[in-house]
Write a protein that holds these residues in place. Structure first.
Motif, PDB file in Angstrom:
ATOM      1  N   LEU A  53       0.853  -1.183   0.000  1.00  0.00           N
ATOM      2  CA  LEU A  53       0.000   0.000   0.000  1.00  0.00           C
ATOM      3  C   LEU A  53       0.892   1.237   0.000  1.00  0.00           C
ATOM      4  O   LEU A  53       2.080   1.147  -0.259  1.00  0.00           O
ATOM      5  CB  LEU A  53      -0.926  -0.036   1.216  1.00  0.00           C
ATOM      6  CG  LEU A  53      -1.831  -1.289   1.279  1.00  0.00           C
ATOM      7  CD1 LEU A  53      -2.604  -1.338   2.585  1.00  0.00           C
ATOM      8  CD2 LEU A  53      -2.786  -1.315   0.095  1.00  0.00           C
ATOM      9  N   GLY A  54       0.323   2.400   0.248  1.00  0.00           N
ATOM     10  CA  GLY A  54       1.113   3.631   0.183  1.00  0.00           C
ATOM     11  C   GLY A  54       1.297   4.091  -1.241  1.00  0.00           C
ATOM     12  O   GLY A  54       0.437   3.853  -2.100  1.00  0.00           O
ATOM     13  N   PHE A  55       2.440   4.718  -1.520  1.00  0.00           N
ATOM     14  CA  PHE A  55       2.677   5.282  -2.846  1.00  0.00           C
ATOM     15  C   PHE A  55       3.055   4.199  -3.849  1.00  0.00           C
ATOM     16  O   PHE A  55       3.767   3.252  -3.541  1.00  0.00           O
ATOM     17  CB  PHE A  55       3.819   6.305  -2.772  1.00  0.00           C
ATOM     18  CG  PHE A  55       4.175   6.885  -4.109  1.00  0.00           C
ATOM     19  CD1 PHE A  55       3.382   7.859  -4.690  1.00  0.00           C
ATOM     20  CD2 PHE A  55       5.280   6.422  -4.806  1.00  0.00           C
ATOM     21  CE1 PHE A  55       3.698   8.375  -5.936  1.00  0.00           C
ATOM     22  CE2 PHE A  55       5.602   6.938  -6.052  1.00  0.00           C
ATOM     23  CZ  PHE A  55       4.804   7.912  -6.620  1.00  0.00           C
ATOM     24  N   GLY A  74      -1.779   0.011  -9.127  1.00  0.00           N
ATOM     25  CA  GLY A  74      -0.373   0.062  -8.724  1.00  0.00           C
ATOM     26  C   GLY A  74      -0.062  -0.782  -7.499  1.00  0.00           C
ATOM     27  O   GLY A  74       1.098  -1.114  -7.261  1.00  0.00           O
ATOM     28  N   SER A  75      -1.065  -1.127  -6.748  1.00  0.00           N
ATOM     29  CA  SER A  75      -0.861  -1.975  -5.574  1.00  0.00           C
ATOM     30  C   SER A  75      -1.251  -3.402  -5.899  1.00  0.00           C
ATOM     31  O   SER A  75      -2.259  -3.648  -6.547  1.00  0.00           O
ATOM     32  CB  SER A  75      -1.709  -1.469  -4.414  1.00  0.00           C
ATOM     33  OG  SER A  75      -1.711  -2.426  -3.376  1.00  0.00           O
ATOM     34  N   ASN A  76      -0.436  -4.337  -5.433  1.00  0.00           N
ATOM     35  CA  ASN A  76      -0.757  -5.755  -5.625  1.00  0.00           C
ATOM     36  C   ASN A  76      -1.589  -6.320  -4.488  1.00  0.00           C
ATOM     37  O   ASN A  76      -1.992  -7.478  -4.524  1.00  0.00           O
ATOM     38  CB  ASN A  76       0.530  -6.576  -5.718  1.00  0.00           C
ATOM     39  CG  ASN A  76       0.846  -6.951  -7.139  1.00  0.00           C
ATOM     40  OD1 ASN A  76       0.062  -6.689  -8.036  1.00  0.00           O
ATOM     41  ND2 ASN A  76       1.982  -7.572  -7.340  1.00  0.00           N
ATOM     42  N   THR A  77      -1.797  -5.514  -3.493  1.00  0.00           N
ATOM     43  CA  THR A  77      -2.529  -5.979  -2.320  1.00  0.00           C
ATOM     44  C   THR A  77      -3.997  -6.208  -2.663  1.00  0.00           C
ATOM     45  O   THR A  77      -4.597  -5.428  -3.403  1.00  0.00           O
ATOM     46  CB  THR A  77      -2.429  -4.910  -1.217  1.00  0.00           C
ATOM     47  OG1 THR A  77      -1.057  -4.757  -0.884  1.00  0.00           O
ATOM     48  CG2 THR A  77      -3.243  -5.286  -0.005  1.00  0.00           C
ATOM     49  N   ARG A  78      -4.570  -7.278  -2.157  1.00  0.00           N
ATOM     50  CA  ARG A  78      -6.018  -7.463  -2.253  1.00  0.00           C
ATOM     51  C   ARG A  78      -6.574  -7.501  -0.841  1.00  0.00           C
ATOM     52  O   ARG A  78      -6.318  -8.453  -0.102  1.00  0.00           O
ATOM     53  CB  ARG A  78      -6.364  -8.777  -2.968  1.00  0.00           C
ATOM     54  CG  ARG A  78      -6.506  -8.639  -4.463  1.00  0.00           C
ATOM     55  CD  ARG A  78      -5.174  -8.558  -5.148  1.00  0.00           C
ATOM     56  NE  ARG A  78      -5.319  -8.698  -6.603  1.00  0.00           N
ATOM     57  CZ  ARG A  78      -4.291  -8.838  -7.413  1.00  0.00           C
ATOM     58  NH1 ARG A  78      -3.056  -8.837  -6.946  1.00  0.00           N
ATOM     59  NH2 ARG A  78      -4.491  -8.960  -8.717  1.00  0.00           N
ATOM     60  N   LEU A  79      -7.319  -6.466  -0.485  1.00  0.00           N
ATOM     61  CA  LEU A  79      -7.893  -6.432   0.850  1.00  0.00           C
ATOM     62  C   LEU A  79      -9.122  -7.312   0.934  1.00  0.00           C
ATOM     63  O   LEU A  79      -9.503  -7.745   2.010  1.00  0.00           O
ATOM     64  CB  LEU A  79      -8.210  -4.976   1.249  1.00  0.00           C
ATOM     65  CG  LEU A  79      -6.955  -4.095   1.381  1.00  0.00           C
ATOM     66  CD1 LEU A  79      -7.323  -2.646   1.631  1.00  0.00           C
ATOM     67  CD2 LEU A  79      -6.044  -4.614   2.499  1.00  0.00           C
ATOM     68  N   ILE A  80      -9.767  -7.565  -0.203  1.00  0.00           N
ATOM     69  CA  ILE A  80     -10.849  -8.552  -0.202  1.00  0.00           C
ATOM     70  C   ILE A  80     -10.600  -9.568  -1.309  1.00  0.00           C
ATOM     71  O   ILE A  80      -9.945  -9.273  -2.302  1.00  0.00           O
ATOM     72  CB  ILE A  80     -12.247  -7.917  -0.390  1.00  0.00           C
ATOM     73  CG1 ILE A  80     -12.339  -7.167  -1.725  1.00  0.00           C
ATOM     74  CG2 ILE A  80     -12.599  -6.993   0.755  1.00  0.00           C
ATOM     75  CD1 ILE A  80     -13.755  -6.788  -2.098  1.00  0.00           C
TER      76      ILE A  80
END
Lengths: 380, 380, 380
Positions: B40-42, B215-221
């Motif tokens: 996350l973040g920039f 741009g983020s690879n994170t998946r929060l769901i």
């Protein structure tokens, strides 16, 4: 500005054209169910995608630059600079060594979907090098020196596989005599190739082939990985074209010299007859290879385009001495419909008859596979 | 020779144009610090790069051939041959099945930077196949048969993942009724899709989504990997455009049928209103999707280009039965400045409100993320 | 329609041109045999392949979009949108930060085959960012903010290496004063660069260089992987061009600040003199960098093209404090034949003299390598 599928720009002795190609296949391989090979059966794939350009810089210099995407990775195909003076042509860059007629004929100009089994089995490919051609009247002489394919030379990693230590090279030559007797165009050719694999003799060389179509990764015949230090291969080519008919045949021998053990002798070849069913259509022949002629009566011009049929017998023998790579006799029937120039639809049926192939659970190694292949192809 | 960002060459019924696209993003995701997720973040990235061409061969035949580079690898995007006759259009090759309005609208014609959450979550993608379209007056009917994406079909490796054994296929259809009542363009659509995953049921299918920006690879769901053998999904689309204003909404249901366990039911949708702030500018609509109109007063023509704003509510629910994939309510505000045709700058703000998302250390699974996204995009 | 290797289309203030580049090398590195490094010796490779386009959209906006294939993978090179107004130029996208003169000069406009050793050793590369340039008369001022290279930012995988967590950024500036005194063009320049590596300080940064040619993966000098959190580097540039002659020199300092341990100080530079042997030919200079002029008497125009020779001393010192990366003194003689514009042939000889290089079995770390490089290059 002319037009060849895309605009062909010309100014004095300079020229430029964008090039593109799309080939997509849907195919089915029916082999003995006992094989339980899930790579057989139905397959579909984007066979080839190319994007690039070709042009003339003037003063005899020209170039071709194409990227190919097959199997989701990028390949360089024809990427070279040419210099033409009188009957002489020099090509410098990534290109086909003067392989066999079937390999040199463009993949969108073929009569059948996939080239003769021996061309893949003997690892014909484009390589980085320089080739000189002399063409005058019915005579073409081609000779070149090559290192390896661009991919195998890329130094993105170390070692022989990474290209860093690759020191292989080859000499490749081909002779063509293509007289026109009456209305019949004849083609007599012979090529010879000698390659020193250098440090590549530490990695394994395989001679193998898919069950006709490319959509399957299965190889029912093929040798194990062999340590080869030099390869000598040579072949002969005969063809004739007359009106709507043509016939063509080749025979090619590959002689890998192993690091240990005697030299091997593998053989391949094919014989084909074909004809256009639509009136006025003929197969093209130019510069020692087959090319596509525009349909005489294309769609939009009052006709339905051209239809051609071909029957090919395709032979490959990878058995020699202590090596049992398998034998294949392929019987291929092919139909190509070209509604307009640069666009073709293929339907192929192939009966592949194998000996010494991958064994069935029963131990049986002689059996047949039935293959149906379909393809659409755009090439400009 | 016309001009559409690059020259458009036309000769009789033949045409050709080079196509290109550049999209680059710089974005920020602010989520609860307790997550300690460094994805996350920039972030900044080259979102999409495309290079290709499209043209007409004459007699109703045409083609499109584009390469895309995202994430440093090569993808094939629209790569197909078309045949048009009267109200009928056949497309053969790699293309979008008739997904939802938001998916079919070009990524440089959107009102917000990223498409509705359900389009990624339900794995909408281009696939190899054939599609037939009938369009007459306000009616469009689309139907197609597809196998899988080119990448998943590539036989560069063996196994289901390598494409060699992939035997999935789908049927996809869409209906659009787009009447013009007064000065208002209406759009009513519905699509349905059924896919048999075949041997892919051995690998895991995931339904998940990024925190709005790419741009983020994170998946929060997102769900865990599920063994799915068939998927049925369908959706409805409503839109209206009048002068500088537009409104649009969709609702889509995905019903994965698992190898074991009951069928699941995931839901997504969005509702959006938007307007152009600059006089004379309108959103384009053509062929059942949104397109970009040229700015009425572009830079260099006395104006500053067009400015559009949009507000979107974006909904995704991946919770059903035993599966707790998470819920998202997204509130997106978007501004697009197009100084001249083919060039746009985006600034987006999104408040993403999550339930059953990746747990904080405290165990809390309901929280918000604030996202700011910026993009420049060139498309010709 | 003009012609610059490919057609240059112009319409009002709009323009478009297809761009391409082919560079292929064959080279030989002769180092002490005791090294037994198989990456030395003969190598050949496709050095660079580019395909793309550039154009103007009108109203001051323009773009460049190029794909590069080196080492069999796809890279993005210049991929940006520009806006020009008066003396100001803004470039947004993937581009070269305002590095040194040798790095900014195009790789097909150089006098020697490979750039100064310090440009690779100090990891100069294209990055995603925005750069502003002010150019008026003999003055050029360039300043920009950048994140990282497109490849390092791609979020195809997680982690710092995958781009997902990459939060590095840099500020880069350059000043050029390029007066013309009499017939002599002078160039005085200075650039400075500060980069915060952010989370990249967890991965290792290496400063190293190949033995002149790119075909070998061997690095005879180079540091181990260092944990670096910020880099400061700066350099000065001096050049003069007069008739067929030119001279150029640079000196550049790289100061990596390590996570632990004192800041390091590495140094590199070069000095070069060159001349055209063919009458009427000169080296081009434009916009603060060297460019290629068309041969005065090209082939096909009564001449044999242009021939240029250059002698370069190339210096790199990677020894400082506790780090013994090695020193290099390179002596390079280069010949370039350009038969016609856009096409060049290079032959280079380099004597590379090393200290503190990779040790021979005897423990000796000072020795020489002799390098012969050849290249053909097409660039339009």
């Amino acid at each position: 500005i002319g037009w060849k599928g895309s605009p062909q720009f010309t100014q004095d002795d300079k020229a430029f054209k964008v090039k593109g190609r799309i080939q997509a296949d849907a195919s089915y391989v029916s082999a003995p169910g006992a094989l339980q090979d899930r790579g057989l059966g139905f397959s579909s794939e984007m066979r080839r995608i190319r994007l690039g350009g070709e042009g003339s810089l003037g003063a005899g210099f020209g170039y071709k630059l194409e990227l190919e995407l097959s199997d989701n990775s990028v390949d360089l195909v024809d990427t070279f600079v040419t210099y033409r003076k009188g009957s002489w042509l020099v090509q410098l860059g990534n290109q086909n060594p003067a392989w066999s007629l079937d390999e040199l004929t463009g993949d969108t100009s073929g009569s059948v979907m996939e080239r003769a089994a021996f061309t893949d089995a003997f690892n014909f490919e484009r390589r980085l090098g320089v080739q000189v051609q002399y063409a005058k009247g019915p005579i073409i002489v081609q000779g070149g020196v090559f290192t390896d394919s661009i991919g195998d030379l890329a130094n993105s990693s170390d070692g022989v596989k990474g290209g860093d230590e690759n020191n292989s090279y080859s000499f490749d030559g081909r002779l063509v005599y293509a007289p026109k007797w009456g209305n019949t165009q004849f083609h007599f050719g012979a090529s010879a190739h000698w390659r020193r694999l250098g440090r590549l003799d530490e990695s394994a060389t395989q001679y193998r082939q898919r069950p006709y179509i490319h959509g399957s990764n299965t190889r029912l015949i093929g040798t194990a990985g062999l340590k080869v230090d030099t390869e000598l291969n040579y072949g002969v080519e005969v063809a004739a074209l007359s009106g709507p008919f043509w016939g063509v045949g080749e025979f090619h021998v590959m002689r890998p010299n192993r690091v240990t053990g005697p030299t091997l002798n593998f053989r391949g070849g094919y014989a084909e007859v074909g004809a256009f069913l639509t009136s006025g259509d003929t197969r093209g022949y130019k510069g020692g290879i087959f090319v596509n002629n525009a349909p005489a009566h294309p769609m939009g011009g009052g006709g339905m385009g051209s239809i051609q049929v071909a029957l090919r017998y395709d032979y490959l023998d990878l058995d020699d001495r202590d090596i049992v790579g398998g034998k294949q006799n392929g019987y291929i029937a092919a139909l190509v419909w070209s509604p307009i120039q640069y666009l073709r639809f293929n339907v192929n049926y192939a009966l592949m008859s194998y000996d010494n192939a991958v064994a069935l659970p029963s131990g049986k190694r002689s059996y047949d596979a039935n293959v149906v292949g379909t393809r659409f192809e755009l090439d400009f």
